[in-house]
Design an enzyme around this catalytic site. Structure first.
Site, PDB file in Angstrom:
ATOM      1  N   TRP A 343       0.827  -1.203   0.000  1.00  0.00           N
ATOM      2  CA  TRP A 343       0.000   0.000   0.000  1.00  0.00           C
ATOM      3  C   TRP A 343       0.863   1.255   0.000  1.00  0.00           C
ATOM      4  O   TRP A 343       0.497   2.274  -0.588  1.00  0.00           O
ATOM      5  CB  TRP A 343      -0.907  -0.002   1.237  1.00  0.00           C
ATOM      6  CG  TRP A 343      -1.726   1.242   1.401  1.00  0.00           C
ATOM      7  CD1 TRP A 343      -2.882   1.556   0.761  1.00  0.00           C
ATOM      8  CD2 TRP A 343      -1.439   2.360   2.249  1.00  0.00           C
ATOM      9  NE1 TRP A 343      -3.346   2.783   1.165  1.00  0.00           N
ATOM     10  CE2 TRP A 343      -2.479   3.304   2.080  1.00  0.00           C
ATOM     11  CE3 TRP A 343      -0.406   2.649   3.147  1.00  0.00           C
ATOM     12  CZ2 TRP A 343      -2.517   4.499   2.772  1.00  0.00           C
ATOM     13  CZ3 TRP A 343      -0.446   3.856   3.838  1.00  0.00           C
ATOM     14  CH2 TRP A 343      -1.489   4.765   3.648  1.00  0.00           C
ATOM     15  N   HIS A 344       2.033   1.180   0.613  1.00  0.00           N
ATOM     16  CA  HIS A 344       2.895   2.354   0.708  1.00  0.00           C
ATOM     17  C   HIS A 344       3.651   2.643  -0.580  1.00  0.00           C
ATOM     18  O   HIS A 344       4.159   3.756  -0.757  1.00  0.00           O
ATOM     19  CB  HIS A 344       3.895   2.178   1.855  1.00  0.00           C
ATOM     20  CG  HIS A 344       3.273   2.293   3.212  1.00  0.00           C
ATOM     21  ND1 HIS A 344       2.800   1.212   3.912  1.00  0.00           N
ATOM     22  CD2 HIS A 344       3.028   3.381   3.997  1.00  0.00           C
ATOM     23  CE1 HIS A 344       2.301   1.622   5.073  1.00  0.00           C
ATOM     24  NE2 HIS A 344       2.428   2.926   5.154  1.00  0.00           N
ATOM     25  N   GLY A 345       3.779   1.674  -1.474  1.00  0.00           N
ATOM     26  CA  GLY A 345       4.510   1.913  -2.715  1.00  0.00           C
ATOM     27  C   GLY A 345       4.663   0.651  -3.530  1.00  0.00           C
ATOM     28  O   GLY A 345       4.396  -0.463  -3.056  1.00  0.00           O
TER      29      GLY A 345
END
Length: 537
Positions: A343-345
């Site tokens: 989700w962060h990258g």
């Protein structure tokens, strides 16, 4: 638009806040429309074309929510519609966040040929998409009866949480927008909100941003960084992301409170955690809650039901068996945290970050379930707590190396530097010290142990180390913003008393002067106006 920009501080916020209370006094029914309008301006300030995408997302998901209501008597059709809409929302995320990285990977492997397009990531797309997916899932579950379009748009678009959270839940916010007192001026809420915002601004501009040079110096040369520089960079980055996200959260909570809205607690001194489980109960709390509600719990429940259908042990007895622990605890934990990392990258380093934390959490759960219990004395308990906090923080640092690095290889290089495989670095001393040490000084100089520098550079280096040390004193031994403001219910959720209980905000002349000084320091430190780290997620 950034909370830590002069445009926001001296133009947008005063106009928006003054306009809101002017509208509420003249035409209260238009107050919601005012908030929606200024929220759209806030979002479109960075890149106006993406405002159309944002509005389309809101409109389509609202129509989907009406469809779910109409299909309430047809569960299979309702489930199919929900699956379709969730897939569309996730597909939008995949396109903007991951497609470019995937195309680069396939091009590098020779599977595809040609130029990979540059895809610009819209601000806040993960947050407003997750908010709406959660709304739709709860709508299908019958937890939401609200159907008003204006309320829905305001719930999604309310600008203080729009770019980087908190991830709001309908039952927390929508009832507040329905209360008449929300649209009446409150001097207390304005004062509390301004104080919280001031603390957040200082955290961002004076604490987080001052770590940037040390972080860049270390991570920018990860392939050759020596031990001392590596540790300074990683410790500095841990402070940077801590105060950056804590500062943003405070500013979001503070601005919302100025509009008589209370947000849920989202950041609660995570480096004081004595376990990784506790860490995730303190860091980005609304994301952890979201992952638990919509991913971990349904998966664990499904696995438990399958085991029960096969007459296998469930509950504590099941968790205490190796097979039960692996299926009911470890698997859903690893899967959920892998998704949290992604989700962060899009890079593999983010996947590694998530998997590492999944392993940490699994070990933590296993330790709680399988370890022999022993009663400790008070002194033993205090020592053990300190050791647990230190171990948790060290584990967090290792995972943060992957979070900050631009690739898996760079993260590995940084970890190698942290254990001295790139050398141990030199001790910087003023040039005159080497001369005074005589033969010993020259021998140490020849071995690279000492590095003579000008007195000014030596003082700058010592100032950096002392500043890092001071910030860790603040992190570990001082109350956080919510604890300072605890007497005035700064957030939704219970706030435990912190250290230094006498540091408690009050509407007094002394505190007014203190907050004024804090706000002035924050404004003076704005400088180049760096973006918040979570804007890229």
């Amino acid at each position: 638009m950034l909370f830590n920009s002069y445009v926001f501080l001296f133009l947008f916020l005063p106009i928006v806040l003054g306009g809101f209370y002017l509208v509420t006094s003249v035409l209260p029914a238009a107050s919601k429309l005012w908030l929606i309008g200024i929220s759209f301006v806030f979002y479109g300030w960075w890149n106006p074309p993406f405002l159309l995408l944002f509005m389309a997302s809101i409109g389509s998901n609202y129509l989907a929510s009406l469809g779910l209501d109409r299909l309430a008597s047809f569960p299979r059709r309702q489930t199919a519609l929900l699956a379709l809409v969730v897939t569309a929302n996730v597909g939008l995320l995949v396109y903007f966040k991951y497609l470019e990285t995937m195309l680069h990977f396939l091009t590098g492997c020779g599977v595809l040929h040609g130029t990979v397009p540059d895809i610009v990531l819209p601000l806040g797309i993960s947050f407003f998409t997750f908010t709406q997916i959660g709304f739709l899932v709860d709508k299908k579950a019958g937890l939401i009866t609200e159907r008003g379009f204006v309320h829905y748009v305001l719930f999604v678009s309310f600008f203080p949480h729009l770019i980087a959270g908190p991830i709001l839940h309908h039952r927390e916010i929508m009832p507040q927008f329905a209360e008449p007192k929300t649209y009446r001026f409150s001097a207390e809420n304005l004062s509390v909100g301004l104080a919280i915002f001031a603390f957040g601004l200082v955290k961002k501009t004076l604490f987080a941003d001052t770590m940037i040079p040390s972080v860049r110096a270390g991570f920018g040369t990860a392939g050759s960084v020596p031990l001392d520089t590596a540790w300074l960079a990683v410790l500095s980055y841990a402070l940077q992301i801590y105060f950056d996200f804590s500062g943003y959260t405070d500013m979001a909570i503070g601005v919302a409170r100025m509009f008589n809205i209370r947000f849920p607690v989202n950041f609660n001194s995570p480096y004081k955690a004595a376990s990784i489980i506790e860490l995730w109960q303190r860091w980005h709390i609304t994301l952890s809650r979201y992952l638990a509600l919509y991913i971990y719990n349904p998966m664990a429940l499904a696995i438990t039901r399958r085991r029960a259908a096969r007459n296998l042990a469930i509950g504590r007895a099941g968790h205490a068996s190796p097979a039960g622990f692996a299926t009911m605890v470890m698997f859903p934990t690893l899967f959920t945290m892998a998704l949290a990392g992604m989700w962060h990258g899009a890079g593999l380093q983010y996947l590694a970050f998530g998997v590492i934390h999944g392993i940490y959490l699994s070990i933590n759960h296993a330790f709680r379930i399988f370890r022999p219990h022993r009663v400790l004395t008070a002194a033993e308990g205090r020592v053990q707590h300190v050791l647990k906090v230190a171990l948790t923080f060290l584990a967090t640092l290792v995972a943060l190396v992957f979070f900050r690095s631009h690739s898996l290889g760079a993260a590995t290089d940084m970890l190698r530097g942290m254990i001295g495989l790139h050398g141990f670095g030199s001790i910087f001393v003023p040039s005159g010290v080497v001369t005074r040490l005589g033969a010993i000084g020259h021998a140490l100089l020849a071995q690279g142990v000492l590095q003579p520098v000008r007195a000014v550079r030596f003082i700058d280096g010592m100032n950096t180390v002392l500043w890092v040390a001071l910030l860790y004193v603040i992190v570990w031994f001082c109350p956080n913003t919510q604890q300072i403001m605890r007497g005035f219910e700064p957030v939704l959720g219970r706030i435990q008393p912190g250290p230094l209980p006498w540091v408690s905000w009050q509407p007094s002349v002394g505190w007014a002067a203190t907050i004024g000084a804090v706000l002035t320091l924050g404004v003076l430190a704005v400088g180049g106006t760096s973006e918040f780290l979570y804007f890229q997620f």
